[in-house]
Structures are given as structure tokens and as C-alpha cells.
Design an enzyme around this catalytic site. Structure first.
Site, short mmCIF file in Angstrom:
data_model
loop_
_atom_site.label_atom_id
_atom_site.label_comp_id
_atom_site.label_asym_id
_atom_site.label_seq_id
_atom_site.Cartn_x
_atom_site.Cartn_y
_atom_site.Cartn_z
N TYR A 144 3.56 1.10 1.58
CA TYR A 144 2.54 0.81 0.39
C TYR A 144 3.34 0.68 -0.75
O TYR A 144 4.20 1.57 -1.09
CB TYR A 144 1.67 1.79 0.38
CG TYR A 144 0.76 1.87 -0.58
CD1 TYR A 144 -0.39 0.79 -0.58
CD2 TYR A 144 0.64 2.57 -1.75
CE1 TYR A 144 -1.36 0.89 -1.48
CE2 TYR A 144 -0.28 2.60 -2.67
CZ TYR A 144 -1.65 1.72 -2.69
OH TYR A 144 -2.41 1.40 -3.44
N ASP A 239 11.52 0.72 -3.29
CA ASP A 239 10.09 1.40 -4.26
C ASP A 239 10.38 2.84 -4.00
O ASP A 239 10.00 3.29 -2.82
CB ASP A 239 9.14 1.10 -3.29
CG ASP A 239 7.60 1.47 -4.10
OD1 ASP A 239 7.90 2.49 -4.79
OD2 ASP A 239 6.56 1.11 -3.57
N LYS A 267 4.83 8.24 -10.12
CA LYS A 267 4.73 9.67 -9.86
C LYS A 267 5.32 10.57 -10.66
O LYS A 267 5.17 10.88 -11.71
CB LYS A 267 4.82 10.02 -8.10
CG LYS A 267 3.64 9.05 -7.58
CD LYS A 267 3.46 9.03 -5.95
CE LYS A 267 2.16 8.13 -5.71
NZ LYS A 267 2.55 7.14 -4.59
C1 LIG Z 1 1.93 5.81 -4.89
C2 LIG Z 1 2.79 4.66 -4.46
C3 LIG Z 1 2.60 3.43 -5.14
C4 LIG Z 1 1.50 3.17 -6.33
O1 LIG Z 1 1.62 3.60 -7.34
P1 LIG Z 1 0.10 4.01 -8.13
O2 LIG Z 1 0.61 4.78 -9.36
O3 LIG Z 1 -0.74 4.74 -7.28
O4 LIG Z 1 -0.18 2.62 -8.56
C5 LIG Z 1 3.52 2.37 -4.93
N1 LIG Z 1 4.62 2.74 -4.01
C6 LIG Z 1 4.69 3.74 -3.47
C7 LIG Z 1 6.09 4.21 -2.41
C8 LIG Z 1 3.79 4.83 -3.59
O5 LIG Z 1 3.84 5.98 -2.88
#
Ligand SMILES: *Cc1c(COP(=O)(O)O)cnc(C)c1O
Length: 428
Positions: A144, A239, A267
Site C-alpha cells: 500500500y 516507501d 507516520k
Molecule cells: C500508511 C501508509 C501510506 C499512506 O500514508 P497516509 O498518511 O495514510 O496517506 C503509504 N505507504 C505506506 C507503506 C503506509 O503504511
């Protein structure tokens, strides 16, 4: 437990907010029942609107690595707020946090702050495309990267939980430029690179996957991707929205020794406020506006409140790297405890763990990719989830999510969690 007030609040929310939630993962659709409305939290504990107390293993889905309402973060935000919340001009604190982030993370010279992980990943891919002058990207099934169009192709997290890994509303034109590989399977990547020579701008992945439950990379997987990227002239994007500043000061690059070309954050970097960021070496970041042609912007990007929270959080982690050892030890303790009680009660399971990320898959075989993660028994998960909730343990309402440990957890909290799991597993 009684959830009367949560239930009333949810009914009111549903009238004016789609599904009653501002992010689908908060809904309990996958497990049944209604979400809790949380009133306040401190350290490892959350309290709902009915006064029930929970040991929290979600921690706002990752940011709160040091627990809720962590004082240095709260104080920094309050102090800043009094002086104005946003100016839309440069401020000194943006440079201070950028300098700190650049000093903590390997391989980056510059960092651009945005407001979410979604924005970070979306912008990183645009930058990669602009830098390479190529259109296609490779992503992995079950990973994701936020909810921007290019990524809602076999996406993980809420997208799998809600059965829409490929979202309506994403155009075919966009979808055709996102090529899909299998996590932990280098051959699947090689095939795509061979079939689309000179067309692929970047490979983006979660270096330690967390959005199909926790799935660590197999030995050699990240190294293999790095080699292929070099061979085919493709940028490697880590990511690290979930793993950055969580698994180590320098994130997965530090932990695995594999270098990425662009790194995305979110995060933890915001300490619980809306912050994302993407970073790379100078040569790549030079392509970004206002220095270069790749456009990216944000009215509230780098605002003082968000930067104050992030700076306080990163400062703490930078000054106390032993937090990472302590977190990993606590997670290992939890792993062993859960494994023991589930085995004793003959519950089929596989536990994956890396640092302070852990997930319990009710699957027979090892879980190494999306297909194996999807084989988990969802009925068992539902019972597990509700049983734990009833016993004051709050985990994510989906089998496809990682648990995030916070350093505020004590060994007594962990023992209480293991005891609750033992009790619940007898009811399966
Ligand atoms: C949470 C998450 C996102 C998205 O971040 P948001 O602040 O919710 O837009 C993207 N990549 C990874 C790996 C994530 O865990």
C-alpha cells in the site's frame, strides 16, 4: 464491555460522514460490529467514550512509537500553536527538522515535507517519472502506498480489507502504467523489466511490508531489486511511511544495508500530526520545483505545528537509539508469548515480526506475499479480534494490518495481552 456511547456517536456520524469514518480502515466492516469512539489516550492506553480502557496496538496506525500524548511532542505543539499555526512562508523549524532527518537517514541529501504518506508516495513517483522521463512503474501486489490513482492497483491495507484492491475511479490510462509484481519474487520483477525495457521509471515497495500484515523481505530480495534497478536504469523507491524512524533511526536502508534512490516517509515523522516527506540525493531532488520542472506543492506543508511535533519525535529517537532495541525485545517477547499460547491451544497460526512490527496470520503456511497472506482464516481472525477487544486489547480490525508496538508498553501490558490471547484462543 458496554459500548453505548460509541454506538450513539457512530449512528450520528453515519448521517453526515460516509460510513461514519474519515478513513475506511477505522470501520469494523471486515470484523463486524461498530467502531469505538476514543475519547483520550495516554502512553500505551486508550479510553473510549464509554470509559473502557484498552492496551493499544495500533497507535494511530504507526505514528505513536513512544505512546499517546508523549509529553515532549505535546509541549512542542502547544508552544508553537500560541505563536501562530501557519504562515505560508519558510520557517526556521523546517530547516531544523530537515537537517535532523538528513543526518539520521542514509543516502539522502534533501527532503521535502508534505501532509501525508499518500502525498509523499504520489510525489516521489512523479519525481521518478520526471527524472527518468519514463512513464511506467512497478509495484507489488499487497503493498500500500496511499490512495493516489497509480497505487490503487492490487493495493494492500484497507483496499484489500474492503475488497477493492483495484478501485473504481482509477482510469485505464493510469492503471496501465502500473505494473504488478509479486513480493519476495525477483523473477516476477525481472520479467516486467525485460518486457518493458526503457519504459520503467521506478520500482516502489515497502522494504518491510506492513500492509498485508507484516511480511519481511526474504534474504537477497532487496539486494536483488537494487541490482536490477542498476542494470535497467530504474529508480528504487522505498516507501518507508511505515518503517521510517520505526525500525531504526535510518529506517529500512540502515537495517538492511540496501540503498534506495528515493525514500518516502509519513507516520512517525509527524509524531501524530499530518506529515509526510520524500527524500533523495541532490541530483534527483534538483528536478523538483522551484529548482526543476517537476511540480509539487502544499498550502500547509511544513506548517509549524506539524514540524514541531515531528522535530520533537525525531529528536527523541535520535538521542535515544536504545529505544529500538527495547522495542524489538518487547516485540520478541510478545511473539514468543503469543506463539506459546496459540500452539498450546492448537490454533493454526504464523507470526511475522520485524523490529516493532508484528502480525498474527491464522494461516498454515509461511506468509511471504499477498497470496499467502490472503490464505489466513478470516473467521478465526474475527473471533480473535472481538475476543481481544472484549478483554481490553485493541488491535487493528483487519487481518491485513500490522500491530505497532510503542515503547510505552510495559512487560505487564505484554503479559496481560498474552493472557487475553490465551483466554480467547480457548474459545475458538
Ligand atoms: C500508511 C501508509 C501510506 C499512506 O500514508 P497516509 O498518511 O495514510 O496517506 C503509504 N505507504 C505506506 C507503506 C503506509 O503504511
Amino acid at each position: 464491555m458496554i459500548y453505548k456511547r460509541s454506538s450513539e456517536l457512530f449512528a450520528a456520524a453515519k448521517k453526515v460522514i460516509p460510513g461514519g469514518v474519515n478513513s475506511p480502515v477505522r470501520a469494523f466492516n471486515a470484523v463486524g460490529g461498530e467502531p469505538l469512539f476514543i475519547k483520550e489516550a495516554k502512553g500505551a492506553y486508550m479510553y473510549d467514550e464509554d470509559g473502557n480502557k484498552y492496551i493499544d496496538y495500533i497507535n494511530s496506525w504507526g505514528p505513536l512509537i513512544l505512546g499517546h500524548a508523549f509529553e515532549p511532542v505535546v509541549n512542542a505543539v502547544v508552544e508553537k500553536a500560541i505563536k501562530g499555526t501557519s504562515f505560508g512562508t519558510p520557517t526556521e523549524i523546517e530547516t531544523t527538522i530537515a537537517e535532523l532527518a538528513v543526518s539520521m537517514v542514509p543516502n539522502i541529501d534533501q527532503i521535502r515535507f508534505v501532509n501525508s504518506g499518500t502525498e509523499a508516495c504520489m510525489s516521489a513517483v512523479r519525481l521518478a517519472r520526471g527524472f527518468k522521463n519514463r512513464e511506467k512503474i512497478i509495484k507489488f501486489a499487497g503493498c500500500y502506498h496511499g490512495h493516489s490513482d497509480s497505487f490503487l492497483i492490487q493495493a494492500g491495507s484497507g483496499a484489500i480489507t474492503f475488497g477493492t484492491p483495484n478501485s473504481p475511479g482509477v482510469t485505464e490510462g493510469t492503471a496501465k502504467d502500473t505494473l504488478l509484481a509479486v513480493y519476495n519474487d525477483l523473477d516476477s520483477v525481472k520479467d516486467l523489466l525485460e518486457a518493458n525495457k526503457e519504459e520503467i521509471a521506478c520500482i516502489i515497495l515497502e522494504p518491510i511490508a506492513g500492509n498485508m500484515g507484516c511480511i519481511p523481505p526474504k534474504e537477497g530480495f532487496l539486494e536483488g531489486l537494487r541490482e536490477m534497478c542498476d542494470e535497467y536504469g530504474v529508480l528504487l523507491i522505498f516507501d518507508e511511511v511505515m518503517t521510517g524512524f520505526r525500525l531504526a533511526r535510518g529506517g529500512a536502508q540502515e537495517l538492511t544495508g540496501v540503498d534506495a534512490d528515493i525514500v518516502c516517509f509519513g507516520k512517525v515523522i509527524g509524531g501524530g500530526l499530518p506529515v509526510g516527506a520524500f527524500a533523495a540525493r541532490q541530483e534527483i531532488m534538483d528536478h523538483l520545483a522551484p529548482n526543476g520542472p517537476v511540480y509539487q506543492a502544499g498550502t500547509l506543508s511544513g506548517n509549524p505545528l506539524a514540524m514541531a511535533a515531528g522535530l520533537a519525535m525525531l529528536t527523541e529517537l535520535n538521542n535515544s537509539p536504545e529505544i529500538y532495541t527495547s522495542l524489538a525485545e518487547k516485540t520478541e517477547y510478545l511473539h514468543k508469548g503469543i506463539s506459546k499460547v496459540l500452539t498450546e491451544n492448537k490454533v493454526t497460526h504464523t507470526i511475522n515480526r520485524k523490529g516493532s512490527m508484528i502480525s498474527v496470520h491464522f494461516a498454515e503456511e509461511v506468509v511471504v506475499d499477498f497470496t499467502s497472506a490472503a490464505k489466513g482464516n478470516n473467521d478465526t481472525f474475527k473471533k480473535f479480534f472481538h475476543g481481544l477487544l472484549e478483554n481490553g486489547i485493541y488491535i487493528a480490525p483487519s487481518a491485513f494490518e500490522t500491530w505497532f508496538l510503542t515503547d510505552a508498553l510495559t512487560y505487564e501490558d505484554l503479559d496481560a495481552t498474552i493472557a487475553a490471547i490465551e483466554k480467547v484462543s480457548k474459545t475458538f
